[in-house]
Design an enzyme around this catalytic site. Structure first.
Site, PDB file in Angstrom:
ATOM      1  N   ASP B  11       4.482  -1.639 -12.716  1.00  0.00           N
ATOM      2  CA  ASP B  11       4.062  -0.347 -12.189  1.00  0.00           C
ATOM      3  C   ASP B  11       3.381   0.409 -13.323  1.00  0.00           C
ATOM      4  O   ASP B  11       3.944   0.535 -14.419  1.00  0.00           O
ATOM      5  CB  ASP B  11       5.274   0.460 -11.683  1.00  0.00           C
ATOM      6  CG  ASP B  11       5.803  -0.098 -10.367  1.00  0.00           C
ATOM      7  OD1 ASP B  11       5.220  -1.072  -9.862  1.00  0.00           O
ATOM      8  OD2 ASP B  11       6.795   0.439  -9.851  1.00  0.00           O
ATOM      9  N   ASP B 130       5.451  -0.977   2.801  1.00  0.00           N
ATOM     10  CA  ASP B 130       6.760  -0.424   2.429  1.00  0.00           C
ATOM     11  C   ASP B 130       7.462  -0.040   3.725  1.00  0.00           C
ATOM     12  O   ASP B 130       6.892   0.696   4.533  1.00  0.00           O
ATOM     13  CB  ASP B 130       6.601   0.843   1.573  1.00  0.00           C
ATOM     14  CG  ASP B 130       5.874   0.569   0.258  1.00  0.00           C
ATOM     15  OD1 ASP B 130       5.915  -0.578  -0.221  1.00  0.00           O
ATOM     16  OD2 ASP B 130       5.272   1.517  -0.285  1.00  0.00           O
TER      17      ASP B 130
END
Lengths: 193, 251
Positions: B11, B130
């Site tokens: 990330d 997600d």
């Protein structure tokens, strides 16, 4: 050593350029016929869709030039597929170097194939130092069947050509520039031809 | 041969690697290029970079990072985070990315998937989803999991496949950061419904969680971040364990 990567607007050529740089070779990116013709080695990359890539080749006359080259030429992924007679993808007529028709994987396997696959029956100087079972990175929905020119195969539902060779022309379905140390060895072998 | 892939996820915020728990409370886990190189040399099959920065310069910063990563590593990598147009994708692929991952932009304008697949080929289009289980249904969430939609995970997965996605990266928000294992039931259902590869994400804590994701969840690849970044799991050790469980991996 003059290495030219054919730059016709198809694919991730930066990674090939960097892979050669890590071997100590500064490649030239070009679609200029003279530059390509004079090179010691020519790399013909390709990622994307077959018919639009073929249109780009035709727009710059490369469809005539590539089959006429006499130095070692390495087609990668779609580059290799375009060197065949035809492809089911977009009903594309290819360059006709390898005498086979590229087909789509059937739905018994996940399509695209995105994985590291194991090399079977490597049999060319292109695979010097590369062993049966070594892993290479594949990402594709279409494949070339096994033919006389097959110099290595892989299995994905069926056995198919992982690499082809005929005269001065070579092709790999996998991406040597993304296949870690095995791919590095293959690129070095191509340069050594 | 079918081999499963192990994918560390980096990330990225403002050019640095970070990883949060349940998408908040970010912790710095180092320089992305150095980490990428380390992973490419120590058994990772692929890398994913997810850019979570929200600055004006993000597009340029990310493109520069992609170039720096491509220069150093010889395994495939995917880039995601805020990608919303053909031009965004072209820039990243030109700089050496192999695949891009799109998420919210695809939900907001699903035609983007068709456009990217037609322009660059399905093989470089990863759709990240997600989702969170609410009253027995898996509901797609946006903006890093903050914004619920009314869309069902499985309906959406089928649609993205039909529109030309080459791969699905499914993150269970219920499992992400918990280190209690992947969402194997949902993974198995996804894998039986679509015929493109599924990357499992969210919940890795122990080696056997990966085994479960591949055997029970039938995932094609498994992604994790902090367990790799903080050296809780070594990828080569993990792969040897997978092999001992009869799962083929590259070693």
């Amino acid at each position: 050593m003059d290495i030219v990567i054919i730059n016709y607007g198809a694919g991730n050529i930066k990674s090939i350029e960097f892979a050669l740089a890590r071997l100590g070779y500064q490649a030239v990116l070009s679609k200029d016929p003279e530059t390509i013709r004079k090179a010691d080695k020519v790399i013909f990359p390709g990622v994307g869709e077959a018919s639009s890539a073929m249109t780009k080749l035709k727009d710059s006359g490369l469809d005539i030039l590539i089959p006429s080259l006499i130095q070692p030429v390495l087609g990668i992924c779609l580059g290799m597929q375009l060197m065949c007679e035809s492809s089911e993808e977009g009903n594309t007529v290819g360059l006709g170097i390898f005498n086979t028709a590229v087909k789509r994987f059937n739905q018994e396997v996940k399509v695209p194939q995105i994985q590291w696959n194991a090399i079977q029956d490597p049999s060319s100087e292109l695979f010097n130092g590369i062993l049966e079972g070594d892993f290479i990175y594949m990402v594709h929905s279409y494949y070339a069947p096994l033919i006389e020119d097959t110099i290595a195969s892989c299995n994905y539902g069926i056995n198919y050509s992982a690499a082809l060779a005929k005269d001065n022309f070579y092709g790999t379905q996998f991406h040597p520039e993304k296949s870690s140390s095995v791919g590095r060895q293959l690129l070095q072998n191509f340069i050594n031809l | 041969m079918i081999t499963k892939r192990i994918i560390p996820c980096l990330d990225i915020k403002n050019g640095r690697t970070v990883k949060g728990t349940n998408f908040v409370n970010l912790r710095d886990a180092g320089d992305p290029v150095a980490l990428a190189k380390l992973y490419s040399e120590t058994g990772a099959d692929e890398l994913v970079f997810l850019d979570i920065s929200a600055t004006e310069e993000r597009r340029k910063t990310l493109a520069n990072l992609v170039l720096a990563v491509a220069e150093q590593i010889n395994i495939p990598f995917t880039v995601g985070g805020g990608i919303a147009s053909i031009d965004d994708v072209r820039l990243l692929l030109r700089n050496g990315a192999d695949k891009v991952s799109i998420n919210s932009a695809a939900v907001k304008r699903p035609e983007l998937i068709n456009e990217l697949a037609a322009t660059f080929g399905s093989q470089c289009v990863v759709v990240a989803i997600d989702a969170k289980q609410i009253d027995k249904s898996w509901i797609v969430h946006l903006v890093g999991g903050k914004e619920p939609t009314s869309i069902d995970l499985f309906t959406w997965a089928k649609e993205v496949e039909q529109r030309g996605a080459g791969e699905i990266l499914f993150t269970s928000m219920d499992h992400d950061g918990t280190k209690s294992g992947f969402a194997n039931e949902a993974l198995a259902q996804l894998s039986s419904m679509v015929n493109i590869p599924i990357i499992a994400s969210g919940g890795a804590g122990l080696s056997h969680h990966f085994t479960d994701a591949f055997i029970e969840g039938n995932a094609d690849a498994a992604l994790a971040a902090s367990v790799f970044h903080f050296k809780e799991i070594d990828i080569i050790t993990l792969k040897n364990e997978l092999i001992s469980q009869g799962i083929s991996v590259r070693i």
